[in-house]
Write a protein that holds these residues in place. Structure first.
Motif, PDB file in Angstrom:
ATOM      1  N   GLN A 251       3.866 -17.058  -4.358  1.00 31.18           N
ATOM      2  CA  GLN A 251       4.331 -15.691  -4.571  1.00 31.18           C
ATOM      3  C   GLN A 251       5.613 -15.631  -5.391  1.00 31.18           C
TER       4      GLN A 251
ATOM      5  N   CYS B 134       9.110 -15.004   1.903  1.00 31.03           N
ATOM      6  CA  CYS B 134       8.428 -15.043   3.200  1.00 31.03           C
ATOM      7  C   CYS B 134       9.373 -14.617   4.320  1.00 31.03           C
TER       8      CYS B 134
ATOM      9  N   ASP C  23      -4.121 -11.431  -2.118  1.00 34.70           N
ATOM     10  CA  ASP C  23      -4.282 -12.667  -1.347  1.00 34.70           C
ATOM     11  C   ASP C  23      -3.020 -13.029  -0.571  1.00 34.70           C
ATOM     12  N   VAL C  24      -2.511 -12.075   0.184  1.00 38.42           N
ATOM     13  CA  VAL C  24      -1.343 -12.326   1.025  1.00 38.42           C
ATOM     14  C   VAL C  24      -1.715 -12.068   2.478  1.00 38.42           C
ATOM     15  N   LYS C  25      -1.001 -12.719   3.354  1.00 35.24           N
ATOM     16  CA  LYS C  25      -1.252 -12.541   4.778  1.00 35.24           C
ATOM     17  C   LYS C  25       0.082 -12.493   5.510  1.00 35.24           C
ATOM     18  N   GLU C  26       0.055 -11.910   6.678  1.00 30.75           N
ATOM     19  CA  GLU C  26       1.258 -11.865   7.499  1.00 30.75           C
ATOM     20  C   GLU C  26       1.420 -13.214   8.192  1.00 30.75           C
ATOM     21  N   VAL C  27       2.628 -13.739   8.149  1.00 30.27           N
ATOM     22  CA  VAL C  27       2.915 -15.012   8.780  1.00 30.27           C
ATOM     23  C   VAL C  27       3.196 -14.810  10.266  1.00 30.27           C
TER      24      VAL C  27
ATOM     25  N   LYS D 135       4.734  -2.403   3.602  1.00 27.71           N
ATOM     26  CA  LYS D 135       4.185  -3.609   4.221  1.00 27.71           C
ATOM     27  C   LYS D 135       4.652  -3.737   5.672  1.00 27.71           C
TER      28      LYS D 135
ATOM     29  N   LEU E 151       5.464 -12.102   4.714  1.00 33.15           N
ATOM     30  CA  LEU E 151       4.191 -12.274   4.025  1.00 33.15           C
ATOM     31  C   LEU E 151       4.180 -13.565   3.231  1.00 33.15           C
ATOM     32  N   GLN E 152       2.986 -14.140   3.097  1.00 29.77           N
ATOM     33  CA  GLN E 152       2.838 -15.368   2.330  1.00 29.77           C
ATOM     34  C   GLN E 152       1.450 -15.374   1.700  1.00 29.77           C
ATOM     35  N   VAL E 153       1.348 -15.963   0.502  1.00 33.18           N
ATOM     36  CA  VAL E 153       0.040 -16.009  -0.151  1.00 33.18           C
ATOM     37  C   VAL E 153      -0.880 -16.947   0.611  1.00 33.18           C
ATOM     38  N   ILE E 154      -2.169 -16.686   0.521  1.00 32.71           N
ATOM     39  CA  ILE E 154      -3.167 -17.533   1.174  1.00 32.71           C
ATOM     40  C   ILE E 154      -3.105 -18.922   0.548  1.00 32.71           C
TER      41      ILE E 154
END
Length: 249
Positions: free
Chosen positions: A181, A166, A239-243, A130, A171-174
């Motif tokens: 998460q 996080c 369903d994760v995105k970079e913070v 990641k 990373l954090q879920v949408i």
């Protein structure tokens, strides 16, 4: 470290470690990021705030809050019994009644992940797959959230494990999902789903002349529990995105 326990001694902690402590009866764990010199940044709820699960879990979580009374405050942190949000504490305040410290494991093998029946102790996500996260980056995120906050505490969608994950991965879920998460939140829902399967399996097994009802029901329920935990791990779900931290100029 390993399948049996992630217990770690204080002297072996390293800056940027994701640590946790179990509450009464190992029913709920509280997570944070170790900074240095006995300092931990973690996400908590204040006294009197409602968790809202409507289950006995609310009492367990309440019992794991920071417990120094006004007439006997911590000599290092002062009175934090009413603190909420992201706070900085000494290790003793972070433990808040817990006996031992544990270090969260990252990049575990699938077999190890499934062998650890309790959620909230490890994840499949590895930094190499990641983001490359140095201890400095992890601590930078924790300090950022200490200043800016991490949203409203929610035991299923936004708890202390979500916070530590996080900080550690970036990373954090949408938003607007039923479960964040957090591995322990996924385990709570997995246990509920497994209970439904267990009831259905027992009924079917009793209606069938083949096999043992207990065996059939138990295998079905355990399989459901493991599958639900696995698909909700941050290292698997999509369903994760970079913070992105909005730094001040």
């Amino acid at each position: 470290m390993g399948v049996v326990s992630n217990k770690i001694d204080r002297e072996n902690l390293k800056p940027g470690d994701h640590i946790y402590s179990w509450s009464v009866a190992y029913a709920y764990s509280h997570h944070g990021i170790y900074v240095d010199e006995g300092n931990v940044i973690h996400f908590t709820r204040g006294g009197g705030q409602e968790i809202g699960t409507g289950t006995g879990l609310d009492h367990v979580i309440g019992s794991s809050l920071l417990q120094h009374p006004l007439d006997n405050p911590c000599p290092i942190c002062g009175d934090q019994s009413k603190s909420d949000g992201v706070i900085s504490s000494c290790i003793d305040c972070f433990l808040s009644g817990g006996d031992h410290l544990y270090r969260y494991e990252y990049g575990v093998e699938r077999t190890v992940f499934l062998a650890k029946a309790d959620g909230g102790t490890c994840t499949l996500v590895s930094f190499s797959s990641k983001l490359a996260n140095s201890p400095e980056q992890v601590i930078h995120r924790a300090i950022y959230f200490l200043r800016k906050g991490f949203g409203d505490y929610d035991v299923m969608k936004n708890n202390s494990e979500d916070f530590a994950l996080c900080c550690k991965t970036g990373l954090q879920v949408i938003p607007a999902v039923s479960v964040g998460q957090s591995g322990q939140a996924a385990s709570f829902q997995a246990a509920a789903s497994a209970g439904v399967v267990l009831s259905a399996s027992l009924f079917l097994a009793r209606s069938s002349p083949l096999g043992s009802a207990v065996t059939v029901a138990g295998l079905a329920a355990y399989g459901t529990y493991c599958a639900y935990r696995y698909i909700n791990d941050i290292g698997v779900r999509a369903d994760v995105k970079e913070v992105v931290l909005e730094e001040e100029n």
